[in-house]
Motif scaffolding. Structure first.
Motif, PDB file in Angstrom:
ATOM      1  N   ASP A 178       1.572   7.358   3.945  1.00 47.63           N
ATOM      2  CA  ASP A 178       0.566   6.437   4.479  1.00 47.63           C
ATOM      3  C   ASP A 178      -0.196   5.781   3.328  1.00 47.63           C
ATOM      4  OD1 ASP A 178       1.266   7.109   7.054  1.00 47.63           O
ATOM      5  OD2 ASP A 178      -0.248   8.692   7.219  1.00 47.63           O
ATOM      6  N   PHE A 179      -0.545   4.526   3.517  1.00 41.01           N
ATOM      7  CA  PHE A 179      -1.364   3.829   2.522  1.00 41.01           C
ATOM      8  C   PHE A 179      -2.102   2.677   3.185  1.00 41.01           C
ATOM      9  CE2 PHE A 179       2.982   2.129   2.283  1.00 41.01           C
ATOM     10  CZ  PHE A 179       2.783   0.779   2.497  1.00 41.01           C
ATOM     11  N   ASP A 180      -3.170   2.292   2.565  1.00 41.06           N
ATOM     12  CA  ASP A 180      -3.983   1.157   3.020  1.00 41.06           C
ATOM     13  C   ASP A 180      -4.535   0.504   1.760  1.00 41.06           C
ATOM     14  OD1 ASP A 180      -5.852  -0.643   3.993  1.00 41.06           O
ATOM     15  OD2 ASP A 180      -6.679   0.728   5.495  1.00 41.06           O
ATOM     16  N   VAL A 181      -3.929  -0.620   1.353  1.00 44.57           N
ATOM     17  CA  VAL A 181      -4.298  -1.242   0.082  1.00 44.57           C
ATOM     18  C   VAL A 181      -4.561  -2.735   0.277  1.00 44.57           C
ATOM     19  CG1 VAL A 181      -2.947   0.413  -1.267  1.00 44.57           C
ATOM     20  CG2 VAL A 181      -1.889  -1.741  -0.553  1.00 44.57           C
ATOM     21  N   THR A 182      -5.394  -3.270  -0.580  1.00 45.02           N
ATOM     22  CA  THR A 182      -5.597  -4.712  -0.657  1.00 45.02           C
ATOM     23  C   THR A 182      -5.144  -5.157  -2.041  1.00 45.02           C
ATOM     24  OG1 THR A 182      -7.474  -4.667   0.875  1.00 45.02           O
ATOM     25  CG2 THR A 182      -7.267  -6.595  -0.570  1.00 45.02           C
ATOM     26  N   VAL A 183      -4.203  -6.080  -2.073  1.00 47.71           N
ATOM     27  CA  VAL A 183      -3.577  -6.487  -3.332  1.00 47.71           C
ATOM     28  C   VAL A 183      -4.527  -7.393  -4.114  1.00 47.71           C
ATOM     29  CG1 VAL A 183      -1.542  -7.536  -4.389  1.00 47.71           C
ATOM     30  CG2 VAL A 183      -1.336  -6.409  -2.152  1.00 47.71           C
ATOM     31  N   PRO A 184      -4.786  -7.058  -5.388  1.00 49.75           N
ATOM     32  CA  PRO A 184      -5.664  -7.915  -6.201  1.00 49.75           C
ATOM     33  C   PRO A 184      -5.019  -9.277  -6.459  1.00 49.75           C
ATOM     34  CG  PRO A 184      -5.387  -5.721  -7.191  1.00 49.75           C
ATOM     35  CD  PRO A 184      -4.360  -5.851  -6.102  1.00 49.75           C
ATOM     36  N   ALA A 185      -5.822 -10.231  -6.844  1.00 46.00           N
ATOM     37  CA  ALA A 185      -5.310 -11.560  -7.191  1.00 46.00           C
ATOM     38  C   ALA A 185      -4.336 -11.453  -8.358  1.00 46.00           C
ATOM     39  CB  ALA A 185      -6.476 -12.476  -7.564  1.00 46.00           C
ATOM     40  N   ASN A 186      -3.294 -12.287  -8.312  1.00 44.67           N
ATOM     41  CA  ASN A 186      -2.273 -12.321  -9.368  1.00 44.67           C
ATOM     42  C   ASN A 186      -1.563 -10.982  -9.547  1.00 44.67           C
ATOM     43  OD1 ASN A 186      -2.747 -15.088 -10.155  1.00 44.67           O
ATOM     44  ND2 ASN A 186      -4.602 -14.390 -11.199  1.00 44.67           N
ATOM     45  N   SER A 187      -1.431 -10.244  -8.451  1.00 47.63           N
ATOM     46  CA  SER A 187      -0.719  -8.969  -8.473  1.00 47.63           C
ATOM     47  C   SER A 187       0.151  -8.864  -7.229  1.00 47.63           C
ATOM     48  CB  SER A 187      -1.701  -7.789  -8.547  1.00 47.63           C
ATOM     49  OG  SER A 187      -2.412  -7.782  -9.765  1.00 47.63           O
ATOM     50  N   PHE A 188       1.000  -7.821  -7.207  1.00 53.16           N
ATOM     51  CA  PHE A 188       1.955  -7.656  -6.103  1.00 53.16           C
ATOM     52  C   PHE A 188       2.089  -6.184  -5.746  1.00 53.16           C
ATOM     53  CE2 PHE A 188       3.081 -11.160  -8.905  1.00 53.16           C
ATOM     54  CZ  PHE A 188       3.077 -12.231  -8.029  1.00 53.16           C
ATOM     55  N   TRP A 189       2.307  -5.943  -4.445  1.00 54.36           N
ATOM     56  CA  TRP A 189       2.638  -4.604  -3.944  1.00 54.36           C
ATOM     57  C   TRP A 189       4.143  -4.622  -3.683  1.00 54.36           C
ATOM     58  CZ3 TRP A 189       0.150  -0.012  -3.413  1.00 54.36           C
ATOM     59  CH2 TRP A 189       0.713   0.955  -2.577  1.00 54.36           C
ATOM     60  N   VAL A 190       4.879  -3.750  -4.361  1.00 54.13           N
ATOM     61  CA  VAL A 190       6.340  -3.795  -4.302  1.00 54.13           C
ATOM     62  C   VAL A 190       6.899  -2.472  -3.794  1.00 54.13           C
ATOM     63  CG1 VAL A 190       6.462  -5.484  -6.176  1.00 54.13           C
ATOM     64  CG2 VAL A 190       6.589  -3.050  -6.722  1.00 54.13           C
ATOM     65  N   MET A 191       8.034  -2.577  -3.080  1.00 53.98           N
ATOM     66  CA  MET A 191       8.690  -1.391  -2.548  1.00 53.98           C
ATOM     67  C   MET A 191      10.197  -1.572  -2.636  1.00 53.98           C
ATOM     68  SD  MET A 191       6.220  -0.853   0.818  1.00 53.98           S
ATOM     69  CE  MET A 191       6.829   0.794   1.216  1.00 53.98           C
ATOM     70  N   GLY A 192      10.909  -0.472  -2.848  1.00 52.54           N
ATOM     71  CA  GLY A 192      12.353  -0.519  -2.878  1.00 52.54           C
ATOM     72  C   GLY A 192      12.922  -0.506  -1.470  1.00 52.54           C
ATOM     73  N   ASP A 193      14.100  -1.104  -1.280  1.00 56.96           N
ATOM     74  CA  ASP A 193      14.724  -1.104   0.051  1.00 56.96           C
ATOM     75  C   ASP A 193      15.206   0.291   0.435  1.00 56.96           C
ATOM     76  OD1 ASP A 193      14.213  -3.769   0.067  1.00 56.96           O
ATOM     77  OD2 ASP A 193      16.309  -4.432   0.021  1.00 56.96           O
ATOM     78  N   ASN A 194      15.490   1.127  -0.533  1.00 57.72           N
ATOM     79  CA  ASN A 194      15.859   2.518  -0.278  1.00 57.72           C
ATOM     80  C   ASN A 194      14.579   3.348  -0.298  1.00 57.72           C
ATOM     81  OD1 ASN A 194      17.100   4.995  -0.037  1.00 57.72           O
ATOM     82  ND2 ASN A 194      17.897   5.032  -2.136  1.00 57.72           N
ATOM     83  N   ARG A 195      13.849   3.306   0.798  1.00 51.05           N
ATOM     84  CA  ARG A 195      12.499   3.854   0.827  1.00 51.05           C
ATOM     85  C   ARG A 195      12.452   5.352   0.518  1.00 51.05           C
ATOM     86  NH1 ARG A 195       9.548  -0.338   3.453  1.00 51.05           N
ATOM     87  NH2 ARG A 195      10.267  -2.112   2.209  1.00 51.05           N
ATOM     88  N   ASP A 196      13.533   6.071   0.828  1.00 51.82           N
ATOM     89  CA  ASP A 196      13.562   7.506   0.540  1.00 51.82           C
ATOM     90  C   ASP A 196      13.874   7.800  -0.920  1.00 51.82           C
ATOM     91  OD1 ASP A 196      13.069   7.981   3.219  1.00 51.82           O
ATOM     92  OD2 ASP A 196      15.195   8.166   3.731  1.00 51.82           O
ATOM     93  N   GLY A 197      14.328   6.803  -1.664  1.00 57.09           N
ATOM     94  CA  GLY A 197      14.733   7.038  -3.042  1.00 57.09           C
ATOM     95  C   GLY A 197      14.167   6.017  -3.997  1.00 57.09           C
TER      96      GLY A 197
END
Length: 248
Positions: A178-197
């Motif tokens: 679980d997470f709850d984030v607000t992305v800062p300006a000029n930044s990115f929240w990234v995730m892999g498509d293989n979420r388990d790995g």
């Protein structure tokens, strides 16, 4: 009686003709060699310029983007993103370690011949020796976005809108964390498509970067799998998945 010394034998001119032929062949060889060097040098310069300013190739060193990207796939990256072309949600992004994501760097020293060979081959885009020093993930949130996992249906929400991530395998949960984030300006929240790995933004919230990838670390957007040829494809950023997301 005829004096043969007054009439030079034709065979006496043969060495002169052979000498001219040798000089001709030598000139042809030298000219060809010079042309070859010029062509190779021009190709190298153009390749370096393209690699420096336009596109680069990388190998995929891990399985964090399965099944979209396979281990050892070669991807082509547009380096005009995000400096000239904005990075969007859904884009597959290549970035340098923002600090602490890859752990201790490998300080293996190469012998001079191997190092020179790697440099030359990488200049032509044949190899990508620094691939292991970069990461490849999918952009989920851009500056200002509030990204939450997960809603009652187990989906990630962005600015209050749930998304159905079609690029995930049918048996993959959007996130077990679980997470709850607000992305800062000029930044990115990234995730892999293989979420388990995939050790992505979710696993680095304890670092100074808080799990976000600042624009300064982004190398570019991956837009094509070029090798092996059996895996050749254009990489989709799935605009339909994110089309209903309101501006932050």
């Amino acid at each position: 009686m005829t004096d043969l010394g007054q009439f030079p034998s034709p065979t006496r001119k043969a060495p002169r003709r052979r000498s001219k032929w040798r000089r001709f062949r030598k000139n042809i060889f030298v000219s060809f060699f010079i042309d070859l060097l010029v062509i190779a040098g021009t190709a190298l310069v153009l390749s370096l310029l393209i690699k420096t300013f336009l596109i680069r190739s990388f190998f995929i060193p891990s399985g964090s983007m399965l099944e979209t990207l396979q281990i050892d796939d070669r991807i082509i990256v547009n380096q005009l993103v995000p400096d000239l072309v904005p990075l969007e949600r859904g884009d597959v992004v290549v970035f340098k370690d923002p600090g602490g994501w890859l752990g201790t760097a490998d300080e293996t020293q190469l012998d001079p011949i191997t190092a020179a060979s790697d440099w030359l081959l990488s200049a032509f885009g044949i190899t990508a020796p620094d691939s292991s020093q970069h990461l490849v993930k999918r952009v989920i949130g851009v500056g200002g976005d509030r990204v939450i996992c997960c809603d009652a249906d187990g989906k990630i929400t962005i600015n209050g809108v749930a998304i159905t991530e079609r690029y995930l395998g049918a048996d993959k949960n959007p996130s077990d964390i679980d997470f709850d984030v607000t992305v800062p300006a000029n930044s990115f929240w990234v995730m892999g498509d293989n979420r388990d790995g995939s050790a992505d933004s979710r696993f680095h919230t304890d670092l100074p970067s808080k799990g976000f990838v600042s624009k300064e670390f982004v190398v570019g957007r991956a837009f094509m799998v070029s090798w092996p040829f059996s895996n050749f494809t254009w990489l989709d950023n799935y605009p339909d998945v994110f089309k209903n997301i309101p501006k932050p």
